[in-house]
Motif scaffolding. Structure first.
Motif, PDB file in Angstrom:
ATOM      1  N   THR A 120       0.834  -1.197   0.000  1.00  0.00           N
ATOM      2  CA  THR A 120       0.000   0.000   0.000  1.00  0.00           C
ATOM      3  C   THR A 120       0.876   1.257   0.000  1.00  0.00           C
ATOM      4  OG1 THR A 120      -1.711  -1.173   1.233  1.00  0.00           O
ATOM      5  CG2 THR A 120      -1.793   1.246   1.257  1.00  0.00           C
ATOM      6  N   GLY A 121       0.560   2.199  -0.885  1.00  0.00           N
ATOM      7  CA  GLY A 121       1.299   3.455  -0.934  1.00  0.00           C
ATOM      8  C   GLY A 121       2.639   3.372  -1.628  1.00  0.00           C
ATOM      9  N   GLU A 122       2.910   2.257  -2.303  1.00  0.00           N
ATOM     10  CA  GLU A 122       4.207   2.053  -2.936  1.00  0.00           C
ATOM     11  C   GLU A 122       4.201   2.530  -4.381  1.00  0.00           C
ATOM     12  OE1 GLU A 122       7.440  -1.574  -3.603  1.00  0.00           O
ATOM     13  OE2 GLU A 122       5.430  -2.043  -2.932  1.00  0.00           O
ATOM     14  N   PHE A 123       5.342   3.045  -4.827  1.00  0.00           N
ATOM     15  CA  PHE A 123       5.557   3.350  -6.240  1.00  0.00           C
ATOM     16  C   PHE A 123       6.299   2.168  -6.834  1.00  0.00           C
ATOM     17  CE2 PHE A 123       5.732   7.299  -9.007  1.00  0.00           C
ATOM     18  CZ  PHE A 123       5.914   6.604 -10.181  1.00  0.00           C
ATOM     19  N   PHE A 124       5.566   1.328  -7.562  1.00  0.00           N
ATOM     20  CA  PHE A 124       6.087   0.072  -8.084  1.00  0.00           C
ATOM     21  C   PHE A 124       6.193   0.177  -9.595  1.00  0.00           C
ATOM     22  CE2 PHE A 124       5.885  -4.361  -9.465  1.00  0.00           C
ATOM     23  CZ  PHE A 124       6.673  -5.025  -8.527  1.00  0.00           C
ATOM     24  N   VAL A 125       7.389   0.002 -10.119  1.00  0.00           N
ATOM     25  CA  VAL A 125       7.618   0.169 -11.557  1.00  0.00           C
ATOM     26  C   VAL A 125       7.897  -1.185 -12.206  1.00  0.00           C
ATOM     27  CG1 VAL A 125       9.091   1.204 -13.320  1.00  0.00           C
ATOM     28  CG2 VAL A 125       8.459   2.534 -11.306  1.00  0.00           C
ATOM     29  N   ILE A 126       7.200  -1.438 -13.311  1.00  0.00           N
ATOM     30  CA  ILE A 126       7.443  -2.630 -14.128  1.00  0.00           C
ATOM     31  C   ILE A 126       8.203  -2.174 -15.368  1.00  0.00           C
ATOM     32  CG2 ILE A 126       6.387  -4.553 -15.369  1.00  0.00           C
ATOM     33  CD1 ILE A 126       3.866  -4.069 -13.596  1.00  0.00           C
ATOM     34  N   VAL A 127       9.396  -2.710 -15.562  1.00  0.00           N
ATOM     35  CA  VAL A 127      10.254  -2.229 -16.643  1.00  0.00           C
ATOM     36  C   VAL A 127      10.781  -3.407 -17.448  1.00  0.00           C
ATOM     37  CG1 VAL A 127      12.388  -2.252 -15.293  1.00  0.00           C
ATOM     38  CG2 VAL A 127      12.160  -0.628 -17.165  1.00  0.00           C
ATOM     39  N   GLY A 128      11.068  -3.129 -18.706  1.00  0.00           N
ATOM     40  CA  GLY A 128      11.616  -4.167 -19.578  1.00  0.00           C
ATOM     41  C   GLY A 128      11.558  -3.709 -21.016  1.00  0.00           C
ATOM     42  N   PRO A 129      12.197  -4.428 -21.917  1.00  0.00           N
ATOM     43  CA  PRO A 129      12.202  -4.042 -23.331  1.00  0.00           C
ATOM     44  C   PRO A 129      10.837  -4.228 -23.971  1.00  0.00           C
ATOM     45  CG  PRO A 129      13.221  -6.195 -23.047  1.00  0.00           C
ATOM     46  CD  PRO A 129      12.956  -5.670 -21.669  1.00  0.00           C
ATOM     47  N   SER A 130      10.655  -3.650 -25.145  1.00  0.00           N
ATOM     48  CA  SER A 130       9.396  -3.791 -25.871  1.00  0.00           C
ATOM     49  C   SER A 130       9.083  -5.268 -26.109  1.00  0.00           C
ATOM     50  CB  SER A 130       9.476  -3.068 -27.214  1.00  0.00           C
ATOM     51  OG  SER A 130       9.650  -1.685 -27.009  1.00  0.00           O
ATOM     52  N   ALA A 142      12.402   4.430 -14.285  1.00  0.00           N
ATOM     53  CA  ALA A 142      12.337   3.391 -13.256  1.00  0.00           C
ATOM     54  C   ALA A 142      13.246   3.713 -12.078  1.00  0.00           C
ATOM     55  CB  ALA A 142      12.711   2.040 -13.860  1.00  0.00           C
ATOM     56  N   MET A 143      14.483   4.084 -12.363  1.00  0.00           N
ATOM     57  CA  MET A 143      15.467   4.293 -11.300  1.00  0.00           C
ATOM     58  C   MET A 143      15.162   5.533 -10.465  1.00  0.00           C
ATOM     59  SD  MET A 143      17.586   1.752 -11.475  1.00  0.00           S
ATOM     60  CE  MET A 143      19.195   2.119 -10.810  1.00  0.00           C
ATOM     61  N   THR A 144      14.583   6.572 -11.079  1.00  0.00           N
ATOM     62  CA  THR A 144      14.385   7.830 -10.356  1.00  0.00           C
ATOM     63  C   THR A 144      13.073   7.891  -9.594  1.00  0.00           C
ATOM     64  OG1 THR A 144      13.477   8.831 -12.374  1.00  0.00           O
ATOM     65  CG2 THR A 144      15.821   9.173 -11.939  1.00  0.00           C
ATOM     66  N   MET A 145      12.105   7.033  -9.935  1.00  0.00           N
ATOM     67  CA  MET A 145      10.786   7.145  -9.332  1.00  0.00           C
ATOM     68  C   MET A 145      10.417   5.997  -8.399  1.00  0.00           C
ATOM     69  SD  MET A 145       8.836   8.341 -12.845  1.00  0.00           S
ATOM     70  CE  MET A 145       7.274   8.849 -12.174  1.00  0.00           C
ATOM     71  N   ALA A 146      10.950   4.827  -8.621  1.00  0.00           N
ATOM     72  CA  ALA A 146      10.419   3.614  -7.981  1.00  0.00           C
ATOM     73  C   ALA A 146      10.873   3.419  -6.543  1.00  0.00           C
ATOM     74  CB  ALA A 146      10.825   2.396  -8.806  1.00  0.00           C
ATOM     75  N   ASP A 147       9.975   2.837  -5.749  1.00  0.00           N
ATOM     76  CA  ASP A 147      10.366   2.232  -4.472  1.00  0.00           C
ATOM     77  C   ASP A 147      10.924   0.841  -4.755  1.00  0.00           C
ATOM     78  OD1 ASP A 147       9.477   4.321  -2.683  1.00  0.00           O
ATOM     79  OD2 ASP A 147       7.433   3.734  -3.193  1.00  0.00           O
ATOM     80  N   HIS A 148      10.221   0.092  -5.620  1.00  0.00           N
ATOM     81  CA  HIS A 148      10.697  -1.213  -6.071  1.00  0.00           C
ATOM     82  C   HIS A 148      10.471  -1.330  -7.575  1.00  0.00           C
ATOM     83  CE1 HIS A 148      10.397  -2.274  -1.746  1.00  0.00           C
ATOM     84  NE2 HIS A 148      11.384  -3.091  -2.035  1.00  0.00           N
ATOM     85  N   ILE A 149      11.337  -2.091  -8.216  1.00  0.00           N
ATOM     86  CA  ILE A 149      11.286  -2.300  -9.657  1.00  0.00           C
ATOM     87  C   ILE A 149      11.146  -3.790  -9.941  1.00  0.00           C
ATOM     88  CG2 ILE A 149      12.590  -2.116 -11.819  1.00  0.00           C
ATOM     89  CD1 ILE A 149      14.095   0.251 -10.574  1.00  0.00           C
ATOM     90  N   MET A 150      10.236  -4.123 -10.847  1.00  0.00           N
ATOM     91  CA  MET A 150      10.176  -5.476 -11.397  1.00  0.00           C
ATOM     92  C   MET A 150      10.759  -5.425 -12.806  1.00  0.00           C
ATOM     93  SD  MET A 150       6.880  -7.757 -12.603  1.00  0.00           S
ATOM     94  CE  MET A 150       6.274  -8.266 -10.992  1.00  0.00           C
TER      95      MET A 150
END
Length: 362
Positions: free
Chosen positions: A28-38, A198-206
């Motif tokens: 809850t309240g997390e900034f979670f980023v999903i990242v990867g190539p097209s 992803a690196m500048t905004m996330a609490d966690h990155i997938m």
């Protein structure tokens, strides 16, 4: 209200797997980023969380409630699309209010208050009567954000919301989205192919690749302790240098047959790979007979330079960050070496660097 993905998979055909066994817990309240190539399945995963795409296998839970079969309107979330998805014939104010009016569970005074507050947060009060065609790209994106803010949903999904904006505006909008997320306490699940976002905004990155989760971690963990060669190569500008290495019978470690390194851990005798960040490589101008590389080009970036070089053996390309006053130019013959800050990958590309044992592997 945590969002839990358990072994989520998606197949469009028997032989077409888009996502395989994706598991994660988004707090809850997390900034979670999903990242990867097209093409790695990140937008498909977001649409599955939203309920816009049916899952093939696994379970999605929101606030301890399985939502696999719930329609989007019953999942208490909102979504911001890459294309903004604004109604061209409605004003800014009416675009923001549309979802609230459609639900028919809010009084007009409550709708007015929510919409006006949302427009104030994104600095669009003075433009509320305009149509989308009268707005810039950044202003249209703010309308989409305001619509998400006006909702009382506690989970917001964003699918590459900044990809249509120019570089300077992307930086500004990144800051605004991050600030809004923190101010409102939203759980924000954000899809991007941009590692900087992803690196500048996330609490966690997938990190997704080849339909699978490669790693989940904080930005620092992803950068400093990448689970594998793909993750190490995906993050960092310019990318990490991946070079073949071999441990000789006498214990020496040769890199690309061009130079030797010290590695403060046991590595198996034989072939493996090492990763060296461009900031961890050293260059020295030398005569051709003493050189192990030659400069191919140099990029001046103001406070630093990126030197691109080709190693003498196997023509491996490397990049090295040096001070802006360093005197290197194309065709210089150089001696390349490295610090002891080195990542070690086995033959399968898995990070086996000492102290990386707590890295989450796929």
């Amino acid at each position: 209200m945590s969002t839990v993905l358990t072994n989520v998979s998606k197949q469009y055909e028997a032989d077409k797997t888009v996502l395989s066994d994706v598991s994660a817990e988004i707090q809850t309240g997390e900034f979670f980023v999903i990242v990867g190539p097209s093409g790695c399945g990140k937008s498909t995963l977001l649409r599955m969380i939203a309920g816009l795409t049916e899952i093939s296998d696994g379970r999605i839970s929101i606030d301890d409630k399985v939502v696999n079969n719930l329609p989007p309107k019953d999942r208490n979330l909102t979504m911001v699309f890459q294309s903004y998805a604004l109604f061209p014939f409605l004003s800014v104010w009416d675009n923001v209010a549309f979802g609230l009016k459609a639900r028919k569970d809010k009084s007009q005074s409550e709708i007015d208050e929510r919409v006006n507050n949302a427009l104030r947060m994104v600095n669009l009060e003075e433009l509320k009567e305009r149509k989308p065609r009268e707005l810039s790209g950044g202003q249209r994106q703010r309308v989409a954000l305001a619509r998400a803010v006006a909702s009382d949903a506690k989970i917001c999904l964003m699918d590459e919301p900044l990809s249509n904006l120019d570089a300077q505006l992307r930086i500004k909008m990144r800051q605004e989205i991050y600030s809004l997320q923190r101010k409102l306490g939203l759980t924000l699940i954000y899809v991007t192919h941009d590692q900087v976002e992803a690196m500048t905004m996330a609490d966690h990155i997938m990190v997704l690749h080849d339909s699978k989760v490669q790693q989940i971690g904080t930005p620092a963990e992803i950068y400093k302790k990448p689970a594998n060669e793909f993750v190490a190569s995906f993050f960092g500008v310019p990318p990490i240098n991946i070079l073949p290495a071999v441990k000789e019978d006498d214990g020496r470690i040769n890199v690309n047959d061009d130079f030797q390194v010290n590695i403060d851990q046991e590595v198996p005798t034989g072939e493996f790979k090492i990763g060296i960040r461009p900031t961890e490589m050293k260059l020295e101008k030398v005569e051709e007979l003493d050189a192990n590389a030659s400069v191919t080009s140099v990029e001046f970036l103001g406070d630093e330079k990126i030197v691109y070089a080709k190693m003498s053996n196997n023509d491996k390309e490397i990049s090295v960050i040096v001070e802006s006053n360093a005197d290197f130019k194309a065709y210089d013959t150089i001696q390349v070496s490295a610090t002891d800050n080195i990542l070690v990958f086995n033959a399968d590309g898995v990070n086996i660097t000492k102290n990386a044992e707590d890295v989450v592997n796929a």
